[in-house]
Write an enzyme that holds these catalytic residues in place. Structure first.
Site, mmCIF file in Angstrom:
data_model
loop_
_atom_site.group_PDB
_atom_site.id
_atom_site.type_symbol
_atom_site.label_atom_id
_atom_site.label_comp_id
_atom_site.label_asym_id
_atom_site.label_seq_id
_atom_site.Cartn_x
_atom_site.Cartn_y
_atom_site.Cartn_z
ATOM 1 N N THR A 159 34.476 48.724 35.380
ATOM 2 C CA THR A 159 34.793 49.903 36.175
ATOM 3 C C THR A 159 35.567 50.949 35.379
ATOM 4 O O THR A 159 36.330 50.607 34.488
ATOM 5 C CB THR A 159 35.618 49.448 37.388
ATOM 6 O OG1 THR A 159 34.818 48.578 38.187
ATOM 7 C CG2 THR A 159 36.088 50.612 38.230
ATOM 8 N N ILE A 166 30.010 45.604 48.547
ATOM 9 C CA ILE A 166 30.894 46.729 48.283
ATOM 10 C C ILE A 166 32.199 46.182 47.722
ATOM 11 O O ILE A 166 32.783 45.240 48.270
ATOM 12 C CB ILE A 166 31.153 47.548 49.555
ATOM 13 C CG1 ILE A 166 29.844 48.223 50.000
ATOM 14 C CG2 ILE A 166 32.241 48.592 49.328
ATOM 15 C CD1 ILE A 166 29.931 48.908 51.334
ATOM 16 N N GLY A 167 32.653 46.747 46.624
ATOM 17 C CA GLY A 167 33.871 46.298 45.980
ATOM 18 C C GLY A 167 35.073 47.141 46.352
ATOM 19 O O GLY A 167 35.079 47.862 47.352
ATOM 20 N N ASP A 168 36.089 47.074 45.499
ATOM 21 C CA ASP A 168 37.332 47.793 45.790
ATOM 22 C C ASP A 168 37.272 49.263 45.413
ATOM 23 O O ASP A 168 37.999 50.089 45.974
ATOM 24 C CB ASP A 168 38.492 47.146 45.039
ATOM 25 C CG ASP A 168 38.353 47.327 43.535
ATOM 26 O OD1 ASP A 168 39.111 48.127 42.951
ATOM 27 O OD2 ASP A 168 37.488 46.683 42.928
ATOM 28 N N THR A 198 41.039 48.164 38.543
ATOM 29 C CA THR A 198 39.833 47.583 37.962
ATOM 30 C C THR A 198 40.004 46.068 37.903
ATOM 31 O O THR A 198 41.124 45.564 37.814
ATOM 32 C CB THR A 198 39.585 48.140 36.548
ATOM 33 O OG1 THR A 198 38.471 47.459 35.968
ATOM 34 C CG2 THR A 198 40.782 47.937 35.640
ATOM 35 N N GLY A 199 38.897 45.350 37.970
ATOM 36 C CA GLY A 199 38.990 43.884 37.908
ATOM 37 C C GLY A 199 38.186 43.238 39.014
ATOM 38 O O GLY A 199 37.139 43.740 39.421
#
Length: 330
Positions: free
Chosen positions: A201, A230-232, A251-252
């Site tokens: 990211t 869907i991510g953060d 990120t992560g």
């Protein structure tokens, strides 16, 4: 008047065996983007314009996992997501499930500026993009040969991402709950050896000369992810947050960042507890991630810059009005 500051990231979770030439390539991209952002700040652009401009640069370069070069779903397609937040008024925009929009962060900006909503996704976001006349391209534009190769290996290993853990003494693959994983060079792998760079990211945070803060984050998500995941990154308060006090981009491991509302927690520690920016970042990384692996960048309205990560490395860089600039990985 405060001094402006800018920070960028290209992801946390760096393979310690990453070839030197790939390290240098990533450094060059980050340095170029910092210079673009710094030029905008010197010209008097507001923070929110600068974070959009810098993340567009990162999305256009296939080195990192955003825009062109995005991680692929298990179907071999891209579903990109991004968000942007202007701390001056706490306005925000976010998008998910994009398949043709060349610069997702700019569509997120349009959601913020030209729609009555804060978040649009999938077909609705694509329809809005066409209504707004943003540049669209065929899905194949985003798919690189390297990412196709990574997807193939991820499928063979039945893994959703390239990741690693530093095992505790005496811990083997089975006892860590990762059957079939390999321990190589002291790192517990989740089924895949990281022999090439797995892109991550991107994000940017800025405080301008007026003390206004803004943040933007963009990603393709996880390699071999389920369609619809869907991510953060597009979630305000998790992957991205900006307010009058500071701006944060994370990120992560998205699922861990979502659970911890990591970006908002940093801001809350500054706002309600009176912690310094670096103290807030350190506390959030240490105390809020549980078993998760992540990193973040942050700036404050006073021109401070802070980083934090619990992985071996995070691609990151910053520049300030007094002429300081650095780009780091480890």
């Amino acid at each position: 008047m405060v001094g402006w500051a800018i920070a960028v990231h290209g992801g946390a979770g760096v393979d310690p065996g990453l070839p030197v030439e790939r390290q240098e390539e990533a450094r060059r991209v980050l340095e170029r983007c910092l210079r673009v952002g710094a030029a905008g700040l010197r010209a008097g652009l507001p923070a929110v314009d600068v974070v959009e401009m810098v993340v567009r640069e990162l999305e256009t370069d296939p080195v990192f996992n955003s825009g062109r070069g995005s991680a692929l779903t298990r179907k071999g397609t891209v579903e990109m997501e991004a968000s942007i937040m202007d701390g001056h008024g706490r306005r925000c925009g976010a998008v998910s499930g994009l398949t043709t929009v060349k610069n997702p962060v700019s569509l997120a900006r349009l959601v913020m500026d030209r729609s009555p909503h804060s978040y649009l996704a999938f077909d609705g976001a694509e329809e809005f993009a066409r209504e707004q006349g943003v540049e669209v391209v065929d899905n194949s534009y985003f798919i690189t040969e390297e990412n196709m190769s990574m997807l193939k290996r991820a499928k063979e290993a039945n893994s959703i991402m390239y990741d690693y853990r530093v095992p505790a003494p005496g811990v083997d693959s089975a006892s860590a709950g990762l059957e079939g994983a390999k321990v190589e060079n002291g790192l517990l792998m989740n089924g895949l050896r990281i022999s090439v760079y797995a892109p991550e990211t991107v994000g940017c945070v800025v405080v301008d000369s007026n003390g206004w803060c803004a943040a933007a984050t963009s990603t393709g998500g996880l390699m071999n992810k389920m369609s619809g995941r869907i991510g953060d990154s597009p979630l305000i308060g998790s992957g991205t947050y900006a307010c009058g006090d500071c701006a944060v981009s994370c990120t992560g491991e998205g699922e861990a960042i979502i659970r911890s509302t990591l970006a908002r927690d940093v801001a809350a520690l500054v706002e309600y507890k009176g912690l310094s920016l670096q103290e807030a970042v350190d506390y959030a990384i240490k105390e809020r991630l549980d078993e998760g692996m992540a990193g973040l960048i942050a700036v404050s309205r006073n021109g401070e810059v802070a980083y934090g990560f619990n992985t071996i490395g995070m691609f990151r860089g910053c520049a300030t009005e007094d002429g300081f600039m650095e780009v780091s990985i480890w």
